[in-house]
Write a protein that holds these residues in place. Structure first.
Motif, PDB file in Angstrom:
ATOM      1  N   LYS A 153      38.081  -4.567  23.833  1.00 14.71           N
ATOM      2  CA  LYS A 153      37.392  -5.236  24.747  1.00 14.71           C
ATOM      3  C   LYS A 153      37.975  -5.601  25.898  1.00 14.71           C
ATOM      4  O   LYS A 153      37.335  -5.594  27.075  1.00 14.71           O
ATOM      5  CB  LYS A 153      36.806  -6.316  23.892  1.00 14.71           C
ATOM      6  N   LEU A 154      39.096  -5.996  25.777  1.00 17.27           N
ATOM      7  CA  LEU A 154      39.895  -6.919  26.909  1.00 17.27           C
ATOM      8  C   LEU A 154      40.164  -5.884  28.016  1.00 17.27           C
ATOM      9  O   LEU A 154      40.116  -6.203  29.240  1.00 17.27           O
ATOM     10  CB  LEU A 154      41.063  -7.532  26.482  1.00 17.27           C
ATOM     11  N   GLU A 170      37.405  -3.049  31.179  1.00 18.84           N
ATOM     12  CA  GLU A 170      37.281  -3.319  32.540  1.00 18.84           C
ATOM     13  C   GLU A 170      38.586  -2.855  33.362  1.00 18.84           C
ATOM     14  O   GLU A 170      38.604  -2.996  34.499  1.00 18.84           O
ATOM     15  CB  GLU A 170      36.857  -4.595  32.977  1.00 18.84           C
ATOM     16  N   GLN A 171      39.612  -2.307  32.707  1.00 20.29           N
ATOM     17  CA  GLN A 171      40.453  -1.713  33.495  1.00 20.29           C
ATOM     18  C   GLN A 171      41.656  -2.770  33.998  1.00 20.29           C
ATOM     19  O   GLN A 171      42.394  -2.588  34.863  1.00 20.29           O
ATOM     20  CB  GLN A 171      40.209  -0.453  34.338  1.00 20.29           C
ATOM     21  N   ASP A 172      41.332  -4.078  33.384  1.00 19.56           N
ATOM     22  CA  ASP A 172      42.175  -4.851  33.950  1.00 19.56           C
ATOM     23  C   ASP A 172      42.542  -5.673  32.633  1.00 19.56           C
ATOM     24  O   ASP A 172      41.605  -6.036  31.797  1.00 19.56           O
ATOM     25  CB  ASP A 172      41.540  -5.973  34.857  1.00 19.56           C
ATOM     26  N   CYS A 173      43.524  -6.269  32.603  1.00 18.67           N
ATOM     27  CA  CYS A 173      43.780  -7.330  31.771  1.00 18.67           C
ATOM     28  C   CYS A 173      44.530  -8.611  32.139  1.00 18.67           C
ATOM     29  O   CYS A 173      45.343  -8.262  33.134  1.00 18.67           O
ATOM     30  CB  CYS A 173      44.513  -6.664  30.661  1.00 18.67           C
ATOM     31  N   ASN A 198      39.557  -6.801  19.781  1.00 17.81           N
ATOM     32  CA  ASN A 198      39.341  -7.773  20.949  1.00 17.81           C
ATOM     33  C   ASN A 198      40.288  -7.076  21.822  1.00 17.81           C
ATOM     34  O   ASN A 198      39.758  -7.129  23.225  1.00 17.81           O
ATOM     35  CB  ASN A 198      39.780  -8.978  20.398  1.00 17.81           C
ATOM     36  N   LEU A 199      41.569  -6.600  21.744  1.00 21.37           N
ATOM     37  CA  LEU A 199      42.203  -6.138  22.711  1.00 21.37           C
ATOM     38  C   LEU A 199      41.457  -5.023  23.641  1.00 21.37           C
ATOM     39  O   LEU A 199      41.556  -4.742  24.751  1.00 21.37           O
ATOM     40  CB  LEU A 199      43.505  -5.468  22.294  1.00 21.37           C
TER      41      LEU A 199
END
Lengths: 342, 388
Positions: free
Chosen positions: B27-28, B31-34, B24-25
């Protein structure tokens, strides 16, 4: 290489109503404020109510609508709990801002621009009493050119002299229909797929707090993509699954201390937050039909004490074990020892 | 290098225990953003490992080149300046610190460091602005004010800075912060998972594991992976090749607490006063001190009490830096093992009561000793009513 930052906005900000009339469910406030927009006269205001139902949104929206983007900076001062708000700030910053005179009323670019400034004090209930007292005189002295908007969760924390100088508005908790319609609106905009079960789960776990609901929704979308089930939402929100609570309860009913101890150990190892667990136990206890009123009272008393201890920073395991032991005593109708009181 | 560090997973792909969370992390951050993250779970469950894996995933191998820095922050607080010293671990893209180390002035650290980070934000090759990550340990030990000031700073500087918060219990983190973060619960690994990890390490080290040996270590580890690996290594040092009935050495402080528990079960007495005859004896000895005589004084003093002895032992534990709440918890655990069912409720009530008091009070020893004394009085009362 540093990663690029995409302009992915928080949905809470993205879907914040920009205009007073868009604010959901708070009819009285909206009526008064629309009136303000027409007549440009405005009293000091005090908004109170639980979190996540639009208090700050309303205050910001009215300020924007009154002054427009150009004058906003010079006419509106926004202070909240993260800014230093001791008595010093009240004496200097607020007073300086309040004291500046403003030009006469002129309509600029379609905004009413009334001849006063607005000071928004967000989370006013976390101001110290001294600071609030220092505000009393300031409010009156500069009432010609300044309006104060206080925003708080608990009106009882605002000292009486301040409260009596303001028009008070209670913000009502958002009903389930309004929350659903708002969530569905966002889902449509973002192209999300949310079934009915997930929707009802969302409104249950957010408990009338729209901001929380939207945050959970966004978190779930990031992790699980565009179709979201109620299980995904539960895992994002950190709500404890009902069967964990049930298991603890069954262990307590059995009257076997070691069994309950094992269950408590398991819960701690799983890392569930105990403060949340307490409130979920509370829900179960209050709604249970086979528990007598006296038993409920005994359990609730213990829950309250444990909650207070947790706030003080006590150990989670010991508090939960203590609660479990007392729930067991209550459910099995065992007498509590008289010498429990210190 | 200790096995705990040697076999710590470096990337999110390598983790054995929390594979679903790692996935999950990943995947998070694709997009280079969290979002801001809040990790919570019991100790030894792998929070730190996952955080480091996540940083590596975002920033590449550069995230591991950390330098330890002991910086002094000069903070301008109205009329005076405050000097605060704090150790930080930093790489080009992230800073890690435990703000609770500075005690009640943690608020300034939180605000100052975040502001500092927002000021010089990294710019990548394409001239785009990136963000930095601030890892805060032990957020549950932050003061209320620090937590409150965190909530607005989190929003204000969110364009240039992401926070990763790490704590044991999220009950102590205020609601406002929890609702601004994506909460990630890290549960303690199950015994099967620990066994899996131990077998993995055993294979890498080329060790022969008798069947059931790993399971026994896992069972004794209290579901803490770190502890399991540590005691595995200890066993390796003590005796190799392993035998299937090899004793797994317990922590020596746990032994000690267990000893205390047996002591207070055996006899319950407060310190008694030294009587006149003994005082005279001591005086006589002091006039003509010899080694033999001094010993007899010691014997008199020690013979007097049980509670007094226990106090000495508790002090011993505390001076060895065992946190008092852990001592109390372990003591409760040992006592519960030895007690009758009807007493258990009462004892656990008092343990919770005194632990709470300990948190509010100044000196832990008072409350530990009060608990022991309370236990003694309850237990003695119980013995008298049952056996007369």
């Amino acid at each position: 290489m540093a990663p690029m930052l995409q302009s992915s906005q928080q949905w809470v900000e993205k879907y914040r109503p920009r205009q007073v009339k868009d604010v959901a469910h708070q009819d009285e406030v909206v009526r008064v404020l629309t009136n303000t927009l027409e007549t440009t006269s405005c009293p000091h205001m005090l908004f109170y109510g639980p979190p996540g139902i639009g208090k700050t949104t309303t205050a910001l929206a009215i300020a924007h609508q009154l002054f427009g983007p150009e004058l906003y900076k010079s006419r509106v001062l926004e202070l909240n709990a993260s800014d230093d708000r001791g008595i010093n700030v009240v004496r200097t910053k607020i007073k300086d801002f309040a004291a500046v005179a403003v030009g006469s009323a002129q309509r600029q670019g379609g905004y009413p621009c009334p001849p006063y400034k607005i000071i928004i004090l967000d989370e006013a209930d976390s101001m110290t009493e001294d600071a609030q007292n220092a505000l009393r005189r300031t409010m009156e002295t500069y009432s010609k050119v300044t309006r104060f908007f206080f925003i708080c969760n608990y009106i009882s924390r605002i000292i009486e002299p301040l409260a009596s100088r303001c028009a008070k508005f209670r913000f009502k908790p958002i009903t389930e229909e309004i929350m659903s319609s708002r969530i569905l609106h966002i889902c449509k905009e973002e192209g999300l797929n949310l079934d009915a079960e997930a929707l009802s789960t969302l409104s249950y776990i957010s408990q009338g707090d729209l901001r929380r609901a939207i945050t959970y929704l966004q978190g779930a979308t990031r992790l699980f993509g565009s179709s979201i089930s109620s299980k995904d939402l539960i895992s994002v929100s950190g709500v404890i699954p009902q069967d964990v609570v049930e298991a603890l309860f069954t262990a307590c009913r059995s009257g076997d201390f070691d069994l309950a101890n094992k269950e408590v150990n398991k819960i701690i190892a799983e890392g569930y937050p105990v403060s949340l667990l307490l409130s979920q136990i509370f829900d179960v206890v209050v709604e249970a039909e086979d528990i007598s009123d006296e038993q409920k009272a005994r359990i609730c008393k213990r829950l309250a004490e444990a909650d207070k201890c947790l706030v003080d920073g006590a150990d989670e395991y010991l508090q939960l074990l203590n609660v479990a032991s007392h729930v067991m005593l209550a459910l099995c109708n065992m007498p509590e020892e008289l010498n429990y009181e210190s | 290098m200790l096995w705990v560090d040697k076999y710590r997973p470096k990337t999110l792909d390598q983790v054995i225990v929390h594979q679903d969370i790692a996935l999950n992390l990943k995947k998070l951050v694709t997009e280079q953003d969290c979002p801001h993250l809040l990790f919570y779970g019991p100790s030894g469950s792998g929070k730190k490992t996952l955080i480091m894996g996540l940083l590596r995933q975002v920033f590449g191998p550069g995230a591991e080149k950390v330098k330890v820095e002991n910086r002094t922050w000069k903070i301008d607080a109205g009329s005076r300046t405050i000097d605060l010293e704090l150790t930080t671990l930093s790489s080009a893209n992230h800073v890690e610190l435990s703000p609770s180390d500075v005690g009640f002035q943690d608020r300034y650290i939180v605000q100052e460091i975040i502001k500092e980070m927002a000021k010089n934000r990294p710019i990548d090759t394409k001239g785009k602005r990136g963000y930095k990550v601030l890892v805060l340990n032990e957020v549950d030990k932050l003061s209320r004010e620090a937590q409150h000031s965190l909530r607005r700073t989190m929003e204000k500087y969110s364009s240039s800075c992401r926070l990763i918060l790490c704590c044991n219990s999220s009950s102590k983190v205020i609601e406002a912060i929890r609702s601004r973060c994506l909460n990630v619960r890290i549960n303690a690994p199950t015994e099967e998972q620990i066994v899996k990890v131990l077998e993995f390490i055993g294979k890498k080290e080329g060790l022969q594991l008798p069947s059931g040996f790993a399971a026994r270590i896992a069972e004794k580890s209290n579901r803490s992976l770190r502890r399991a690996i540590l005691s595995f290594e200890t066993c390796r040092v003590q005796q190799y090749p392993f035998t299937s009935n090899q004793a797994i050495p317990p922590m020596d402080w746990e032994e000690y607490v267990s000893e205390i528990a047996s002591d207070i079960m055996k006899e319950q007495s407060p310190k008694r006063y030294i009587n006149l005859r003994e005082v005279n004896g001591i005086r006589r000895v002091l006039l003509t001190p010899t080694n033999y005589n001094l010993d007899s004084i010691l014997r008199i003093l020690l013979s007097t009490t049980r509670l007094f002895q226990v106090r000495g032992k508790l002090y011993e534990l505390l001076t060895n830096c065992i946190p008092p709440e852990i001592v109390l918890k372990r003591l409760l655990y040992e006592l519960l093992k030895r007690l009758d069912a009807e007493l258990k409720h009462e004892i656990c009530h008092w343990a919770a009561y005194y632990e709470h008091r300990m948190r509010l009070g100044q000196k832990a020893i008072f409350h530990l000793e009060a608990f022991v004394a309370k236990f003694m009085s309850i237990y003695k009362g119980f013995l008298i009513t049952t056996f007369g």
